[in-house]
Design a protein around this motif. Sequence first.
Motif, short mmCIF file in Angstrom:
data_model
loop_
_atom_site.label_atom_id
_atom_site.label_comp_id
_atom_site.label_asym_id
_atom_site.label_seq_id
_atom_site.Cartn_x
_atom_site.Cartn_y
_atom_site.Cartn_z
N MET A 13 0.81 -1.21 0.00
CA MET A 13 0.00 0.00 0.00
C MET A 13 0.85 1.27 0.00
SD MET A 13 -2.85 -1.19 2.81
CE MET A 13 -3.66 -2.80 2.64
N ASP A 14 0.21 2.38 -0.30
CA ASP A 14 0.80 3.70 -0.05
C ASP A 14 0.67 3.93 1.45
OD1 ASP A 14 1.38 6.37 0.33
OD2 ASP A 14 0.26 7.06 -1.42
N ARG A 15 1.67 3.50 2.20
CA ARG A 15 1.52 3.34 3.65
C ARG A 15 1.29 4.67 4.37
NH1 ARG A 15 5.79 0.45 2.20
NH2 ARG A 15 7.28 1.68 3.40
N ALA A 16 2.00 5.71 3.97
CA ALA A 16 1.81 6.99 4.63
C ALA A 16 0.38 7.50 4.44
CB ALA A 16 2.82 8.01 4.12
N THR A 17 -0.13 7.37 3.22
CA THR A 17 -1.50 7.79 2.95
C THR A 17 -2.50 6.98 3.75
OG1 THR A 17 -0.95 8.56 0.72
CG2 THR A 17 -3.26 8.01 1.15
N ASP B 156 10.22 -0.26 8.57
CA ASP B 156 10.14 0.12 9.98
C ASP B 156 8.72 0.58 10.28
OD1 ASP B 156 10.45 0.99 12.57
OD2 ASP B 156 12.27 2.14 12.18
N TYR B 157 7.82 -0.38 10.49
CA TYR B 157 6.42 -0.04 10.74
C TYR B 157 6.25 0.71 12.04
CZ TYR B 157 5.16 -3.26 6.94
OH TYR B 157 5.03 -3.89 5.73
N VAL B 158 7.08 0.42 13.03
CA VAL B 158 6.99 1.15 14.30
C VAL B 158 7.20 2.64 14.07
CG1 VAL B 158 8.05 1.48 16.56
CG2 VAL B 158 7.65 -0.84 15.70
N GLN B 159 8.25 2.98 13.32
CA GLN B 159 8.54 4.38 13.03
C GLN B 159 7.43 5.01 12.19
OE1 GLN B 159 10.53 6.48 14.22
NE2 GLN B 159 10.37 8.18 12.77
N GLU B 160 6.91 4.27 11.22
CA GLU B 160 5.84 4.81 10.38
C GLU B 160 4.59 5.10 11.20
OE1 GLU B 160 5.22 2.46 6.87
OE2 GLU B 160 7.35 2.39 6.38
N GLU C 157 -1.12 12.65 18.16
CA GLU C 157 -2.24 12.05 18.89
C GLU C 157 -1.74 11.53 20.23
OE1 GLU C 157 -5.39 11.70 17.73
OE2 GLU C 157 -5.02 12.54 15.73
N TYR C 158 -2.66 11.48 21.21
CA TYR C 158 -2.39 10.68 22.39
C TYR C 158 -2.60 9.23 21.99
CZ TYR C 158 -2.47 14.89 25.23
OH TYR C 158 -2.20 16.12 25.77
N ALA C 159 -1.53 8.46 21.93
CA ALA C 159 -1.63 7.10 21.39
C ALA C 159 -0.68 6.16 22.12
CB ALA C 159 -1.31 7.11 19.90
N LEU C 160 -1.12 4.93 22.25
CA LEU C 160 -0.32 3.87 22.86
C LEU C 160 0.19 2.96 21.75
CD1 LEU C 160 0.58 2.46 25.52
CD2 LEU C 160 -1.52 1.13 25.38
N HIS C 161 1.49 2.69 21.73
CA HIS C 161 2.10 1.87 20.69
C HIS C 161 2.51 0.51 21.27
CE1 HIS C 161 2.53 5.17 17.67
NE2 HIS C 161 2.42 5.90 18.77
N ILE C 162 2.16 -0.56 20.57
CA ILE C 162 2.39 -1.92 21.05
C ILE C 162 2.98 -2.75 19.92
CG2 ILE C 162 1.26 -4.04 21.90
CD1 ILE C 162 -0.98 -2.08 22.96
N THR C 163 4.01 -3.53 20.24
CA THR C 163 4.60 -4.47 19.28
C THR C 163 4.67 -5.84 19.94
OG1 THR C 163 5.96 -2.73 18.28
CG2 THR C 163 6.62 -5.00 17.86
N LEU C 164 4.30 -6.87 19.18
CA LEU C 164 4.30 -8.24 19.71
C LEU C 164 4.88 -9.16 18.64
CD1 LEU C 164 3.43 -10.14 22.02
CD2 LEU C 164 1.21 -10.34 20.91
N ASN C 165 5.90 -9.95 19.03
CA ASN C 165 6.52 -10.93 18.14
C ASN C 165 6.32 -12.33 18.73
OD1 ASN C 165 7.44 -8.70 16.79
ND2 ASN C 165 9.59 -9.29 16.80
N PHE D 91 2.08 -4.99 14.91
CA PHE D 91 2.42 -3.58 15.17
C PHE D 91 1.10 -2.84 15.33
CE2 PHE D 91 5.51 -5.49 12.27
CZ PHE D 91 6.70 -5.31 12.97
N MET D 92 0.93 -2.19 16.46
CA MET D 92 -0.40 -1.66 16.77
C MET D 92 -0.30 -0.31 17.45
SD MET D 92 -3.41 -3.73 18.77
CE MET D 92 -2.73 -3.62 20.41
N VAL D 93 -1.28 0.55 17.16
CA VAL D 93 -1.40 1.82 17.84
C VAL D 93 -2.85 1.97 18.29
CG1 VAL D 93 -1.83 3.13 15.71
CG2 VAL D 93 -0.95 4.31 17.71
#
Length: 263
Positions: A115-119, A171-175, A183-191, A250-252
């Motif tokens: 996808m056009d990930r930024a968009t 780098d999906y975390v950075q994106e 935004e007030y946002a919580l970022h979560i990564t699970l492997n 990868f979740m927000v």
Amino acid sequence: MTQQKEKFDGLAKGYDLYRPRYPEALFREIYHWLPKDRLLSIIDIGAGTGIAIEGLTNLLGQQHHYTAIDISQDMIEVGKQKLPWVNWLHGSAEQHLSSVGSPDLIIAAQSFQWMDRATVLNLARNSLTDKGVMAILQNNRDYRHNEFINEYENLLEELSPNYSRHYRDFDYVQELNVAFQHEYALHITLNIHWNMMIPGEAFIGMSRSSTQVQRALTAHGEQFIERLKNLVEKYQSDDKLTILYESQLFMVVKQNKHGAEKE
């Protein structure tokens, strides 16, 4: 969009039959952050045949409002047959995300790299409801810890034009951080690392459902399959292969000012 659509048309039945499903732990993490007191709006972008929605409904049930978006009509037709309660939309995430209301969850499973990930992330941020979730899922073959998979990747890189095993190394975390930085946002990564036992013939069938192998077949014909059969024969035991996977989430989660703590 036409070029991407052509990557997947004609592969839907094999794709749905053979593709590995996602570990339940990834869906449990998503489920934890979703509201429990009302019906939810859930959007699967690049949904394919609805494999991610299947995993979600195991936890959430079918009563919620599910929408699946995909660019391949073949994928949609297979998805409709097994998930008739889902609203299927033909087209791209970029086309449809601005008109799907205010979803509680937007999920991209094994599709975000196309996808056009930024968009897409900007559209997701603007459309998600308060405390809404954006989740990216993927199953990656673990070639670093599995000799068969490493040789399989070597074969693809040799015979599938322009293929690289690193094609999803973004780098999906950075994106996500960039898209949701205001935004007030919580970022979560699970492997999660896991293995799948699969008959050798079934692995060959799964391979045929991939766009990378279709490109190899176009370029080299059945030479690719003959070499793959030799590779399978080398590594299978009792007609089965052990395939190692690394599954990633990868979740927000959008939060209000007082919602930074996990409940």
